[in-house]
Every structure is written in C-alpha cells, then in structure tokens.
Scaffold this motif. Structure first.
Motif: not given
Length: 214
Positions: A18-43
C-alpha cells in the motif's frame, strides 16, 4: 467494469505494498483506512483491490478473479505455477534458513535426518540438492518448538530478524535462499489487458528504483 483487479496479501506485505502504491500515485486511501472491509476501489484509477491470504492470492490469479497478485516468493515456491511472475518488488525481504540447536547442525549429520517445516516443497528441494536422505515433517504452528522437543533434527523456516530463533535458543546453519514480494499476472489478463498490466508494473518498478537510489 474495472480495468484491473489486484489481489494483495494481507498483513505486513499489505502495508508495504500500500505504501508503494501511494508513492506511485495510486488512490489507496481506503486501503489505508480499511476497517474490516476486504474490497476497495482506487480513488484515482479504474482499479479494484482486494485482500487475501498468501496462498489464496495465487488461486485468485490463476482463476482470473485477480489480474495481478502481490505475494511473497516463499508462497510461490511452495505451489502453483499457472501465472506469470513479472516483477520483484524488493519489499517484504527475508530469507529461508536452515536452523537447529547449538552443536546440532543437521547438514553435517550422516544418514537419515528429520526436518520440520511449514514449507515441505522448499525443504525437499533444498536437501535434495545437497544429496541428503531427508524426512520432512509438516508443521503449521511454531516450527521453532520442533527441534527443542526432539521432533526433528532441524527446521527450514522464514527468518526476518532472527529474534524468535535466538529467544528459543536456535542457531542458523545455512541460508536456503533470499525472499521478497513478487507481482504475478494472470496469463489471460496479460494478453487481453497487456497495456494496463504493464503500466501498473512500470509504476511499481519506478518506485522500487527510486527507493534503491536513496
């Protein structure tokens, strides 16, 4: 329909990816604050991420549910081959080691030896290459316990820092091989979504190269 579905291995590797994806400019905010979810769209991009256990990552890629999977080389070495291994991400670094009690080096023992491991295929190939007569005992829990209680002559396991081994009085006798996270790709997706797949891998490779420069 999303352009890419990407399976991420849960846990420490998930955080590093996730950290690597963030550095690459991907929208991983929902992955970084996921709670109990297992599926996440890139923002920011037309991508869907989902979290799975390591062994399941291969399964989802092989069956085409995931176009790309991020998983440790240790898992790839144990099973599954119906995918393309495309990129060493340089994260999740550790190593396979052969260890045992002090003065009980299994590699110098003659005749039949018993080795405990969560990774029977890796262990079998390692001792085969050394010409050893080995019996592999599959252990799913704390493998360090096995030589202490006399179940086996030694163990093959993953080591990152060596703290657990030292705390249990074991010593490393050999490095089997280094391990890091890899990007694997579904074979059909590589043909049908090649531009999208290659663009994603290129972004990760760029981050990896930038980190190596530091």
């Amino acid at each position: 329909m999303v352009s890419l579905s990407i399976a991420l291995t849960k846990g420490r590797l998930e955080q590093q990816t996730t950290a690597m994806l963030a550095k690459a400019g991907y929208g991983v905010e929902k992955l970084q604050n996921k709670g109990r979810a297992l599926v996440f769209p890139d923002t920011r991009k037309d991508i869907r991420y989902f979290l799975v256990k390591a062994n399941d990552c291969i399964t989802y890629v092989e069956h085409g549910v995931a176009d790309i999977g991020i998983v440790g080389k240790d898992t790839l070495m144990e099973g599954g081959s119906d995918y393309y291994e495309m990129l060493d991400l340089g994260i999740g670094r550790c190593r396979f080691i052969c260890a045992s009690l002090p003065d009980h080096n299994p590699l110098t023992k003659s005749g039949h030896i018993k080795i405990g491991s969560k990774y029977p295929e890796v262990t079998r190939q390692y001792f085969l290459n050394k010409g050893k007569d080995v019996e592999i005992i599959k252990i799913d829990g704390s493998v360090e316990l096995a030589p202490i209680l006399g179940l086996c002559d030694g163990i093959v396991d993953i080591m990152e820092t060596g703290t657990t081994l030292r705390e249990n009085g074991l010593v490393v006798y050999d490095t089997v091989c280094p391990i890091s996270a890899r990007a694997i790709v579904n074979k059909a997706a590589f043909k049908l979504k090649r531009p999208e797949v290659m663009a994603f891998l290129k972004d990760l490779e760029t981050v990896k190269e930038a980190e190596n420069v530091k």
